[in-house]
Write a protein that holds these residues in place. Structure first.
Motif, PDB file in Angstrom:
ATOM      1  N   CYS B  37       0.512  -1.667  -0.158  1.00  0.00           N
ATOM      2  CA  CYS B  37       0.105   0.283   0.031  1.00  0.00           C
ATOM      3  C   CYS B  37       0.923   0.921   0.560  1.00  0.00           C
ATOM      4  O   CYS B  37       0.680   2.287  -0.655  1.00  0.00           O
ATOM      5  CB  CYS B  37      -0.787   0.061   0.950  1.00  0.00           C
ATOM      6  SG  CYS B  37      -1.627  -1.136   0.864  1.00  0.00           S
ATOM      7  N   VAL B  40       1.945   2.223  -2.946  1.00  0.00           N
ATOM      8  CA  VAL B  40       0.661   2.249  -4.159  1.00  0.00           C
ATOM      9  C   VAL B  40       0.954   3.774  -3.791  1.00  0.00           C
ATOM     10  O   VAL B  40       0.323   4.873  -5.257  1.00  0.00           O
ATOM     11  CB  VAL B  40      -0.705   1.769  -4.006  1.00  0.00           C
ATOM     12  CG1 VAL B  40      -1.417   2.034  -4.123  1.00  0.00           C
ATOM     13  CG2 VAL B  40      -0.266   0.741  -4.648  1.00  0.00           C
ATOM     14  N   GLY B  41       0.839   4.756  -2.773  1.00  0.00           N
ATOM     15  CA  GLY B  41       0.620   5.987  -2.185  1.00  0.00           C
ATOM     16  C   GLY B  41       0.651   6.220  -1.281  1.00  0.00           C
ATOM     17  O   GLY B  41       0.157   7.523  -1.244  1.00  0.00           O
ATOM     18  N   PHE B  42      -0.060   5.391   0.008  1.00  0.00           N
ATOM     19  CA  PHE B  42      -0.598   5.646   1.178  1.00  0.00           C
ATOM     20  C   PHE B  42       0.605   6.049   2.296  1.00  0.00           C
ATOM     21  O   PHE B  42       1.739   5.860   1.858  1.00  0.00           O
ATOM     22  CB  PHE B  42      -1.216   4.343   1.938  1.00  0.00           C
ATOM     23  CG  PHE B  42      -2.843   4.397   1.636  1.00  0.00           C
ATOM     24  CD1 PHE B  42      -3.385   3.621   0.695  1.00  0.00           C
ATOM     25  CD2 PHE B  42      -3.520   4.802   1.876  1.00  0.00           C
ATOM     26  CE1 PHE B  42      -4.310   3.364   0.077  1.00  0.00           C
ATOM     27  CE2 PHE B  42      -5.346   5.244   0.876  1.00  0.00           C
ATOM     28  CZ  PHE B  42      -5.098   4.352   0.530  1.00  0.00           C
ATOM     29  N   HIS B  43      -0.173   6.933   2.660  1.00  0.00           N
ATOM     30  CA  HIS B  43       0.886   6.953   3.561  1.00  0.00           C
ATOM     31  C   HIS B  43       0.399   7.360   5.299  1.00  0.00           C
ATOM     32  O   HIS B  43       1.813   7.005   5.834  1.00  0.00           O
ATOM     33  CB  HIS B  43       1.134   9.605   4.310  1.00  0.00           C
ATOM     34  CG  HIS B  43       0.625  10.035   2.887  1.00  0.00           C
ATOM     35  ND1 HIS B  43       2.635   9.886   2.853  1.00  0.00           N
ATOM     36  CD2 HIS B  43       0.476  10.170   2.538  1.00  0.00           C
ATOM     37  CE1 HIS B  43       2.447  10.597   1.168  1.00  0.00           C
ATOM     38  NE2 HIS B  43       0.890  10.887   0.537  1.00  0.00           N
ATOM     39  N   GLY B  44      -0.265   7.139   5.123  1.00  0.00           N
ATOM     40  CA  GLY B  44      -0.888   6.385   6.953  1.00  0.00           C
ATOM     41  C   GLY B  44      -1.914   4.998   6.776  1.00  0.00           C
ATOM     42  O   GLY B  44      -2.727   4.938   5.981  1.00  0.00           O
TER      43      GLY B  44
END
Lengths: 136, 355
Positions: B37, B40-44
């Motif tokens: 994830c 993919v680009g999620f930070h948290g």
């Protein structure tokens, strides 16, 4: 005759592509470790000594997870775009993209997985009821 | 409703147990999913969201395994090959759709799924797992008892073949009623801890012996020999002798005592009223209990009198039936009661025959 030859060629190409892909898998290390995939496959009765097949399953699972994550990300970004505020807030918003249960459940619904999250938990049965229906 | 609730509790408990066994694998899955994830680009993540997604990923892998093994077994094989996996993947991804899903006669080697996956492999970055994972599950090597042949012993009787595992040491199952100190000398290979645990029970034994003469010390000795663990169990300790421990006597205040008397008297009177249609025996018995209890009530609570009636069961059924039914149905019930009487008498007859 020609048709058969053509179809044979096509199959040959496909098989080559498949074998090439499997060969390339030995170099590629999927993010999901092999031991974990082997554990779950052994649990479900899958028996195969070939590492390439385990890698194939690992890559398939990774693709599945990344697809869901991309969908959830799109939901998250759409929600952030819907809340339009001042310029300051916009800069702040772009920094933190957090996967929440709402986005995830929406994304999973398209894949056939129904995840319903409780909106809130009450500490007694009469919480949130109108005062008329409460016994006092 | 209650049954459904209890079964749900049992199910949830089982699910918790399953989760407990699988915690290591789930933790690794959580890390792997978090890494994917992140790429993919999620930070948290929200904790529950990460847990859910990792759970779904594990189930997906299990489903692939199940579907692939199904197709392999269908073809008469136990080991899966690449085409079984492709078929399994097609089954699972049919809802999402892939190129060539609607074709009937397409070969599996040219399946759209494989093309999708190879495209994904080519386009995405290669991210290795953050930690090195040992091969699991780790199996505990079980020490099996050697056979008679392996140990070089001969079995005690001809009946037992020598390839069977040998008998355990006789000291583990015979009880020797000797003092505890001798036991510790006989078994020198026991570790010091066990010897220390054995000593306090011997002091306990002496204590009890000195207290009073009773039958219990014999049992205690046997308990000592069989294992030190038994005496650690508070439920297996010798029970207290009467008068050994001082128990405070509860004395009711005067007012409460009087109230008690009145209450008990009224209770017994009401009981008598409801018992009115019963037999004379019971009535007289009830009277006796009331009278007896009236005398006793000042000091204790009235004793509960339970009367077991062996005879005149049939009469009770008839009378009980007559209380609740109208005259119209009385004839029906009388027939039923007659049949019941017959049944009871038959059973009685059978019992007497057996006796």
């Amino acid at each position: 005759m020609n048709h058969n030859q053509q179809s044979n060629e096509v199959r040959h190409d496909d098989e080559n592509a498949l074998s090439d892909f499997l060969a390339s898998l030995t170099d590629y290390t999927p993010t999901i470790p092999d031991e974990l995939v082997e554990h779950y496959l052994a649990k479900s009765g899958f028996q195969c000594p070939d590492v390439r097949l385990t890698r194939l399953v690992a890559v398939a699972a990774q693709k599945f997870v990344s697809d869901i994550a991309i969908d959830a990300l799109q939901h998250c970004k759409a929600r952030q775009a819907a809340v339009v505020r001042d310029k300051k807030d916009k800069q702040q918003r772009d920094k933190r993209l957090i996967m929440s249960m709402e986005d995830l459940s929406k994304a999973l619904q398209e894949y056939g997985v129904n995840v319903k999250h409780q909106e809130y938990f009450a500490d007694n049965p009469s919480a949130g009821l109108e005062s008329a229906s409460r016994d006092e | 409703m209650s049954d459904g609730g209890s079964s749900n509790e049992i199910e949830s408990r089982l699910k918790k147990r399953r989760r407990k066994n699988d915690e290591f694998a789930h933790a690794i899955a959580r890390i792997a999913v978090a890494q994917v994830c992140e790429s993919v680009g999620f930070h948290g993540f929200q904790q529950s969201a990460l847990d859910t997604l990792s759970d779904v990923a594990c189930k997906y892998v299990c489903e692939i395994g199940k579907a692939s093994s199904l197709y392999a077994n269908l073809a008469g094989r136990t080991e899966c090959n690449v085409f079984d996996i492709v078929q399994g993947l097609e089954d699972l991804n049919l809802s999402q759709g892939f190129i060539g899903a609607s074709d009937r006669d397409s070969c599996f080697s040219g399946s759209g799924i494989i093309k999708d996956i190879s495209q994904y492999v080519n386009l995405s970055e290669e991210i290795g797992f953050a930690y090195s994972v040992p091969s699991f599950p780790v199996t505990n090597e079980r020490k099996s008892t050697p056979s008679f042949l392996q140990a070089g012993e001969t079995p005690p009787t001809d009946v037992i073949p020598p390839w069977l595992p040998k008998f355990p040491d006789p000291q583990t199952y015979t009880s020797i009623p000797s003092s505890v100190t001798e036991e510790t000398q006989i078994l020198p290979d026991k570790i010091d801890q066990e010897q220390k645990v054995l000593e306090p029970p011997s002091s306990k034994l002496k204590q009890f012996q000195s207290h009073s003469e009773s039958v219990f010390p014999v049992i205690l000795e046997q308990g000592d020999v069989s294992g030190s663990g038994r005496l650690d169990n508070p439920f297996l300790v010798v029970p207290l002798q009467p008068g050994e421990k001082e128990i405070s006597v509860i004395s009711l205040p005067a007012k409460l005592q009087e109230e008690d008397v009145l209450q008990n008297y009224s209770n017994h009177v009401s009981e008598l009223d409801t018992c009115a249609p019963e037999n004379q025996e019971v009535k007289s018995g009830g009277n006796a209990t009331v009278e007896g209890s009236r005398k006793v009530v000042l000091n204790n609570r009235p004793a509960v009198e339970v009367k077991f009636q062996t005879s005149k069961k049939s009469l009770d059924i008839a009378k009980a039936a007559s209380w609740f039914l109208n005259d119209e149905e009385e004839k029906r019930t009388k027939k039923v009661s007659r049949e019941a009487i017959m049944d009871i008498e038959d059973h009685k007859g059978n019992d007497s025959g057996v006796n």
